[in-house]
Write an enzyme that holds these catalytic residues in place. Structure first.
Site, PDB file in Angstrom:
ATOM      1  N   GLU A  52       0.842  -1.209   0.000  1.00 20.87           N
ATOM      2  CA  GLU A  52       0.000   0.000   0.000  1.00 20.87           C
ATOM      3  C   GLU A  52       0.873   1.254   0.000  1.00 20.87           C
ATOM      4  OE1 GLU A  52      -3.258   0.785  -0.039  1.00 20.87           O
ATOM      5  OE2 GLU A  52      -3.968  -1.268  -0.286  1.00 20.87           O
ATOM      6  N   THR A  58       3.450   5.287  -6.941  1.00 17.34           N
ATOM      7  CA  THR A  58       4.208   4.520  -7.922  1.00 17.34           C
ATOM      8  C   THR A  58       3.321   3.475  -8.582  1.00 17.34           C
ATOM      9  OG1 THR A  58       6.014   4.755  -6.323  1.00 17.34           O
ATOM     10  CG2 THR A  58       6.434   3.330  -8.174  1.00 17.34           C
ATOM     11  N   CYS A 212     -15.284   2.370 -21.520  1.00 15.19           N
ATOM     12  CA  CYS A 212     -16.647   2.295 -20.979  1.00 15.19           C
ATOM     13  C   CYS A 212     -17.436   1.063 -21.444  1.00 15.19           C
ATOM     14  CB  CYS A 212     -17.399   3.575 -21.280  1.00 15.19           C
ATOM     15  SG  CYS A 212     -16.628   5.019 -20.534  1.00 15.19           S
TER      16      CYS A 212
HETATM   17  S1  SF4 Z   1     -17.244   4.559 -14.453  1.00 15.79           S
HETATM   18 FE1  SF4 Z   1     -18.206   5.696 -16.137  1.00 15.79          FE
HETATM   19  S2  SF4 Z   1     -16.521   6.727 -17.176  1.00 15.79           S
HETATM   20 FE2  SF4 Z   1     -15.638   5.127 -15.890  1.00 15.79          FE
HETATM   21  S3  SF4 Z   1     -15.411   3.394 -17.305  1.00 15.79           S
HETATM   22 FE3  SF4 Z   1     -17.366   3.171 -16.202  1.00 15.79          FE
HETATM   23  S4  SF4 Z   1     -18.844   4.085 -17.564  1.00 15.79           S
HETATM   24 FE4  SF4 Z   1     -16.870   4.812 -18.245  1.00 15.79          FE
END
Ligand code: SF4
Length: 370
Positions: A52, A58, A212
């Site tokens: 941690e 890093t 996404c």
């Molecule tokens: S949290 Fe939202 S912005 Fe992030 S990958 Fe998932 S859908 Fe995309």
């Protein structure tokens, strides 16, 4: 809850059923796509704590060899507590932010003195240790003991900011983000949940161009719904880092030894060895700077010779250019006037001492092709 532009905000109070669904979908994603990391192979809080701290500033791929080397050298809290600070800094050499290593060392000694060498499970006791804040404590307590402590590292902040569609800089949303992290945390599976959200940030919800279509949270993410992923998290414009020119002396005596000094323990790079030198003042040549600095720092007279190398290096808050020159010792007894210790050493032993990363290049030049 803070408002960001005219967007609707993420309102967990109105959507507990959604929160439960989000926990489930994230854990399911994690069981298929979670990362296999060495510190996840057991529940011993000591290696988890070390990982941690190393991961604070890093990247994982850099940390892994350091992590293995650390545990091979200091296999237990007791071994670490009994180690010399110079040995600790040497194993840390190259990871940067050396206060982290000094804090781990001090914390190990506190654990031996106050906790019989056993890592505590109480949040307040963990956060009382040097170098451990709320998110690091959450990371350790959830990973080692499966306790429901939330985390809020950079990855988690970014995910939550996108989920909640925060279109203003994150600095003003810390309390809200902690609240969201706490509310989302799966109380029945805190270990897996925290590791899952870290993995989501590291592999899917990455800073630029998040993936996404592979994210389990698209249905709940305001940034995705409004196509704002690239704009969130909003960052303040960073001012350019200040730059310093530093004159550095590699001073040789008649026996071919070179002079190094150990920095005072406090402050940046505290406790590390270095080649003496200092900041070039306005209107000063590099050679004049080196002569003046060596007189002020060590009380000796030198003759500045040929350039050895020039090194550019960036720290978190400034950049430096090191102008390194060979120098010959002329007169005086070296004294630690502005450092902790000064020593003549054989060039072949330079690698035995912990040096800052920027100095490693100087040592390579001194030793020449091996
Ligand atoms: S949290 Fe939202 S912005 Fe992030 S990958 Fe998932 S859908 Fe995309």
């Amino acid at each position: 809850m803070e408002q960001g532009s005219a967007l609707p905000t993420f309102d967990f109070d109105m959507a507990m059923a959604d929160v439960v669904a989000m926990r489930r979908s994230l854990l399911s994603w994690y069981h298929h796509h979670g990362r296999d990391l060495p510190w996840r192979h057991n529940r011993d809080p000591y290696p988890i704590w070390i990982s941690e701290i190393m991961l604070q500033q890093t990247q994982v791929k850099t940390v892994i060899p350091y992590y293995h080397r650390w545990l091979a050298t200091f296999p237990s809290i007791a071994a670490l507590a009994n180690a010399d600070e110079q040995a600790v800094l040497k194993v840390w050499q190259g990871l940067g932010y050396y206060a982290r290593a000094r804090n781990i060392h001090k914390a190990a000694q506190i654990l031996m003195e106050q906790h019989h060498g056993v890592f505590p499970q109480e949040g307040n006791a963990v956060m009382a240790l040097p170098g451990i804040g709320r998110t690091t404590a959450g990371g350790i307590l959830s990973a080692a003991f499966d306790l429901p402590w939330p985390i809020l590292d950079g990855n988690v902040k970014r995910i939550l900011a996108r989920l909640g569609g925060l279109t203003t800089p994150l600095k003003s949303h810390t309390k809200t983000l902690w609240g969201w992290s706490e509310l989302l945390l799966d109380q029945s599976h805190p270990r897996d949940f925290n590791q899952a959200i870290m993995d989501l940030g590291a592999t899917i919800c990455v800073p630029r161009s998040p993936h996404c279509p592979h994210c389990p949270w698209t249905h709940h993410c305001l940034a995705y719904i409004h196509n704002l992923q690239a704009a969130i998290p909003m960052t303040e414009k960073n001012a350019p880092l200040p730059h310093k020119n530093i004159g550095v002396a590699v001073i040789r005596n008649a026996r071919g030894q070179v002079l190094i000094d150990r920095r005072r323990p406090e402050g940046l790079l505290g406790g590390l060895w270095e080649f003496p030198g200092g900041k070039v003042e306005p209107g000063e040549t590099i050679a004049d700077c080196i002569v003046r600095e060596i007189q002020e720092e060590l009380g000796i007279t030198i003759q500045v010779g040929a350039p050895l190398t020039t090194i550019n290096h960036a720290y978190s808050h400034f950049r430096v250019t090191l102008h390194v020159h060979w120098c010959d010792y002329v007169a005086g007894k070296p004294q630690p006037l502005e450092c902790d210790e000064v020593r003549w050493v054989e060039p072949q032993t330079l690698n035995d001492y912990p040096f800052p990363k920027a100095n490693e290049e100087i040592i390579k030049k001194i030793l020449g092709p091996q």
